[in-house]
Enzyme design. Structure first.
Site, PDB file in Angstrom:
ATOM      1  N   LYS A  91      -4.507  41.618  80.793  1.00 44.62           N
ATOM      2  CA  LYS A  91      -5.601  42.414  81.376  1.00 44.62           C
ATOM      3  C   LYS A  91      -5.184  43.878  81.454  1.00 44.62           C
ATOM      4  CE  LYS A  91      -3.721  43.543  85.463  1.00 44.62           C
ATOM      5  NZ  LYS A  91      -3.280  44.818  85.807  1.00 44.62           N
ATOM      6  N   ASP A 145      -3.156  38.452  90.682  1.00 42.05           N
ATOM      7  CA  ASP A 145      -3.909  38.621  89.429  1.00 42.05           C
ATOM      8  C   ASP A 145      -4.297  37.284  88.781  1.00 42.05           C
ATOM      9  OD1 ASP A 145      -3.926  41.380  89.455  1.00 42.05           O
ATOM     10  OD2 ASP A 145      -2.118  41.578  88.235  1.00 42.05           O
TER      11      ASP A 145
HETATM   12  P1  ATP Z   1       1.047  42.573  87.156  1.00 40.53           P
HETATM   13  O1  ATP Z   1       0.264  43.520  86.311  1.00 40.53           O
HETATM   14  O2  ATP Z   1       0.302  41.302  87.536  1.00 40.53           O
HETATM   15  O3  ATP Z   1       1.774  43.192  88.294  1.00 40.53           O
HETATM   16  P2  ATP Z   1       3.139  42.695  85.272  1.00 40.53           P
HETATM   17  O4  ATP Z   1       2.524  42.716  83.916  1.00 40.53           O
HETATM   18  O5  ATP Z   1       3.533  44.020  85.832  1.00 40.53           O
HETATM   19  O6  ATP Z   1       2.170  41.949  86.230  1.00 40.53           O
HETATM   20  P3  ATP Z   1       4.684  40.366  84.556  1.00 40.53           P
HETATM   21  O7  ATP Z   1       4.845  40.526  83.082  1.00 40.53           O
HETATM   22  O8  ATP Z   1       3.718  39.356  85.017  1.00 40.53           O
HETATM   23  O9  ATP Z   1       4.385  41.775  85.247  1.00 40.53           O
HETATM   24  O10 ATP Z   1       6.157  40.092  85.131  1.00 40.53           O
HETATM   25  C1  ATP Z   1       6.509  40.347  86.472  1.00 40.53           C
HETATM   26  C2  ATP Z   1       7.815  39.613  86.792  1.00 40.53           C
HETATM   27  O11 ATP Z   1       7.568  38.208  86.772  1.00 40.53           O
HETATM   28  C3  ATP Z   1       8.918  39.862  85.791  1.00 40.53           C
HETATM   29  O12 ATP Z   1       9.948  40.527  86.439  1.00 40.53           O
HETATM   30  C4  ATP Z   1       9.382  38.485  85.298  1.00 40.53           C
HETATM   31  O13 ATP Z   1      10.771  38.298  85.384  1.00 40.53           O
HETATM   32  C5  ATP Z   1       8.675  37.494  86.206  1.00 40.53           C
HETATM   33  N1  ATP Z   1       8.104  36.324  85.467  1.00 40.53           N
HETATM   34  C6  ATP Z   1       8.099  35.062  85.886  1.00 40.53           C
HETATM   35  N2  ATP Z   1       7.468  34.262  85.018  1.00 40.53           N
HETATM   36  C7  ATP Z   1       7.042  35.037  83.989  1.00 40.53           C
HETATM   37  C8  ATP Z   1       6.319  34.788  82.792  1.00 40.53           C
HETATM   38  N3  ATP Z   1       5.891  33.550  82.443  1.00 40.53           N
HETATM   39  N4  ATP Z   1       6.042  35.834  82.000  1.00 40.53           N
HETATM   40  C9  ATP Z   1       6.433  37.079  82.349  1.00 40.53           C
HETATM   41  N5  ATP Z   1       7.135  37.361  83.466  1.00 40.53           N
HETATM   42  C10 ATP Z   1       7.439  36.369  84.293  1.00 40.53           C
END
Ligand code: ATP
Length: 288
Positions: free
Chosen positions: A11, A137
């Site tokens: 997203k 989210d």
């Molecule tokens: P948001 O925008 O919802 O804050 P994000 O894109 O910034 O999310 P994610 O890629 O969801 O962040 O990752 C956040 C943290 O979650 C990472 O530090 C990662 O180690 C952990 N994590 C746990 N499971 C997963 C997964 N399946 N995919 C990605 N990251 C994961």
């Protein structure tokens, strides 16, 4: 059905506003969320033996209870007394900790996929309620499409689909913690606020130019201080033809909206070469 292969789509935020803070530290937000074509793929298989087996092609991501997709499977098994086990295989394409809700998308795919393969018969609202226990989210990643999120992000209203937007996404090689960004945000002294109402009209009118000029995210005030290159990337996207550019979520990913796919591809090639960045993607918005 014994297995299912699902797309776990990322997203972006077309607008992201923070309007206050609760005593417990949670922030009140108002943001327009949009599903895009960049996705992980999640293969979920029913296995006879009870348990959860998770593997992922990003070797440094944990494959145990620290992985949000594993947490989703554990919660589904516990909540619905599932006697069998699941094997989950994730092919990651969404950059991690990038402001694109990649983990939440994987989590949503597991919840939806287990509902199907174990024939639980839950409706979307019930799946979203389960998802809300795992991350703010996740309900949107179950709903998909275009939505307005309010409250602490928990109140979702589906919007009319956004017109198709051709975009370039640029992810700097740094990771940003969403929690740290919110902790450093002074939500009572923000220098600007997105005009959410105007963006809602622009989406309704399917006006790509107005959508691009209304892009706005108050979290830039924090993340750009931590990583000033984000501002350079925003400018670079505009220099290369973007009609507007903004950071997504808590960053560091930045995206620009382009009038057509060819201009977007040309800009992506140039940015990849000039800035020597690997994580540059040409994507488009997608409906549910
Ligand atoms: P948001 O925008 O919802 O804050 P994000 O894109 O910034 O999310 P994610 O890629 O969801 O962040 O990752 C956040 C943290 O979650 C990472 O530090 C990662 O180690 C952990 N994590 C746990 N499971 C997963 C997964 N399946 N995919 C990605 N990251 C994961």
């Amino acid at each position: 059905m014994t297995s299912i292969l699902l797309k776990a789509r990322a997203k972006i935020n077309l607008t992201l506003d923070v309007t206050g803070k609760r005593e417990d530290g949670y922030h009140f937000v108002k943001m327009i969320m949009q599903t895009i074509s960049l996705c992980d793929t999640v293969l979920i298989k029913k296995v006879h033996k009870p348990g959860i087996w998770l593997k992922c092609d990003v070797k440094w991501l944990p494959c145990d209870e620290r992985n949000i997709a594993y947490k989703a499977a554990a919660l589904m098994i516990e909540t619905f007394g599932i006697k069998q086990g699941v094997s989950i295989s994730i092919r990651k394409r969404i950059p991690v900790a990038a402001g694109l809700a990649g983990g939440s998308a994987d989590c949503a795919a597991v919840i939806k996929g287990m509902n199907d393969i174990f024939e639980l018969g839950l409706d979307e609202q019930s799946l979203m309620e389960i998802g809300s226990k795992l991350g703010s989210d996740v309900p949107f990643c179950i709903m998909e499409g275009t939505a307005l999120a309010e409250g602490t992000g928990n109140i979702l209203t589906r919007l009319e689909p956004c017109p198709e937007l051709n975009m370039v996404l640029v992810k700097l090689p740094v990771s940003v913690s969403t929690a740290t960004v919110y902790k450093n945000l002074n939500c009572y002294e923000l220098p600007f606020h997105p005009d959410t109402e105007k963006m809602l009209c622009s989406i309704k009118n399917k006006d790509v130019g107005d959508i691009a000029s209304g892009l706005s995210n108050v979290l830039e005030t924090v993340t750009i201080k931590m990583h000033p290159r984000i501002d350079n990337i925003k400018n670079k996207l505009i220099e290369n033809g973007a009609l507007g550019s903004v950071m997504s979520g808590s960053g560091p990913t930045v995206f620009g909206i382009f009038a057509d796919r060819q201009t977007a591809c040309d800009a992506a090639d140039k940015i990849r070469a000039e800035l020597k960045l690997k994580s540059v993607y040409v994507v488009k918005t997608e409906d549910k």
